[in-house]
Design a protein around this motif. Sequence first.
Motif, mmCIF file in Angstrom:
data_model
loop_
_atom_site.group_PDB
_atom_site.id
_atom_site.type_symbol
_atom_site.label_atom_id
_atom_site.label_comp_id
_atom_site.label_asym_id
_atom_site.label_seq_id
_atom_site.Cartn_x
_atom_site.Cartn_y
_atom_site.Cartn_z
ATOM 1 N N UNK A 184 0.815 -1.153 0.143
ATOM 2 C CA UNK A 184 -0.061 0.059 -0.161
ATOM 3 C C UNK A 184 1.053 1.110 0.178
ATOM 4 N N UNK A 185 1.821 1.209 0.809
ATOM 5 C CA UNK A 185 2.923 2.561 0.777
ATOM 6 C C UNK A 185 3.484 2.580 -0.459
ATOM 7 N N UNK A 186 3.800 1.631 -1.240
ATOM 8 C CA UNK A 186 4.314 1.663 -2.597
ATOM 9 C C UNK A 186 3.633 2.378 -3.400
ATOM 10 N N UNK A 187 2.205 2.082 -3.481
ATOM 11 C CA UNK A 187 1.253 2.416 -4.301
ATOM 12 C C UNK A 187 1.027 3.835 -4.162
ATOM 13 N N UNK A 188 1.045 4.429 -2.716
ATOM 14 C CA UNK A 188 0.801 5.616 -2.560
ATOM 15 C C UNK A 188 2.136 6.607 -2.408
ATOM 16 N N UNK A 189 3.477 6.125 -2.466
ATOM 17 C CA UNK A 189 4.643 6.940 -2.431
ATOM 18 C C UNK A 189 4.748 8.150 -3.019
ATOM 19 N N UNK A 190 4.503 7.779 -4.440
ATOM 20 C CA UNK A 190 4.471 9.043 -5.299
ATOM 21 C C UNK A 190 3.866 10.112 -4.982
ATOM 22 N N UNK A 191 2.337 9.693 -4.706
ATOM 23 C CA UNK A 191 1.367 10.924 -4.109
ATOM 24 C C UNK A 191 1.978 11.428 -2.856
ATOM 25 N N UNK A 192 2.510 10.826 -1.746
ATOM 26 C CA UNK A 192 2.948 11.284 -0.776
ATOM 27 C C UNK A 192 4.018 12.189 -1.054
ATOM 28 N N UNK A 193 5.074 11.855 -1.729
ATOM 29 C CA UNK A 193 6.167 12.596 -2.101
ATOM 30 C C UNK A 193 5.665 13.816 -2.706
ATOM 31 N N UNK A 194 4.808 13.651 -3.756
ATOM 32 C CA UNK A 194 4.210 14.927 -4.501
ATOM 33 C C UNK A 194 3.646 15.909 -3.568
ATOM 34 N N UNK A 195 2.983 15.493 -2.557
ATOM 35 C CA UNK A 195 2.018 16.246 -1.559
ATOM 36 C C UNK A 195 3.061 17.112 -1.004
#
Length: 428
Positions: free
Chosen positions: A102-113
């Motif tokens: 789940x973190x893999x799938x969300x990491x790009x969005x977290x980094x961008x945010x």
Amino acid sequence: MGRLRPLLGLKQRTYSREFHALENITFELRRGETAGIIGRNGSGKSTLLQIICGTLTPTEGSVEVNGRVAALLELGSGFNPEFTGRENVYMNGAILGLSEAEIDAKFASIHAFSEIGDFIERPVKTYSSGMMVRLAFAVIAHVDADILVIDEALSVGDAFFVQKCMRFLRKFMETGTVLFVSHDTGAVVNLCNHAVWLEAGKLMAQGHPKEISEAYLQKQYESMQEVVVKQTSGHHVSPQRDDRQDTDFFPPVRDMRTDIINSSGLRNDIEVFSFDERASGFGAGGAKVVRALLTDQHSAPLSWIVGGELVCLHVEVSAVTKLSRPIVGFIVRDRLGQALFGDNTYISHKDQQVAVPAGDRFSAQFTFQMPRLPRGDYTLSLAVADGTQLEHTQHCWLHDALSFKSHSTSVTTGLVGVPMQEIILERR
């Protein structure tokens, strides 16, 4: 030696005393509600949030939480300073209940945010306080929580990121539950539908945010001035015509669209109600507002105002005690209690002190262009103090002393509409 004293018949010494960070705190927050926790430093706000989040265990009592909780309690709390930002994202995500996939799938969005760029690969110990908050908030914004718990963390973020976080919070509040600590009572009134006031570890009050914030404000003035403030109310005096004309002092400023707007259904008609002699308030009692009204440029009382036009607020005050450096001020708020605009007499008269003997009356006038207001109800609170901006005694504070209602408007965005002197659209 301490253990031997009772055996030898000696009086037991006391090496410590019991301290209760929280006592008898009980409240309930339902799904979809937003609650603000207010109180002075040391009142137990952060301790309460840590107990709710499970990072502290209460010595007695219980907490029942239904749903996944995401918390931003302290600056960078839960971060390992030696780990990179990426590593801390994975560690925090796991703590909040996310799997590695789940973190893999969300990491790009977290980094961008987070908007921290290449710093994501650097140790967190190299981050500024603002960068740490960005990354921490970015993580909790992506864990699909049911409950968000926030402890003043956004106070260190830059304005753009704070606005981004507020947009996220407002969207989350549509379905989720939020509990946050804030010293900003305006934010509590604006965002919350429930408020909890703590003082020295005890529950002082809870209920509607506007009422709780006003009571908290009163207590703050009491403690700062070391006087017991008195509950006060206005005293109604019939309006009297003032024949002074100051129009030459205020050069006319006119919105170029006024004629178009005022000849259409978009004219901002604002109904003005009389000074409320029963307005609730507080203060040390050394001064009393006896009259307040809005007038036109010729001091004629107004029962209707057109937004964008010049108006004058007249405030008449009776000095109960001698006032060496009186200050008169006002704040206009919307129905949620958000402060829209206001001012006081201090700066314009700080070099021209107007001492007032006990028993005398004095007045203040504020001439300004009334902003165009969205449809709704508004109130104007009044205050009279003695001293300076930073150090003063609050003698009289009247909540909602004047009220008015905006019936129609051309305002499409924002809390108020500011008259425009010029708007240009041209083809280059």
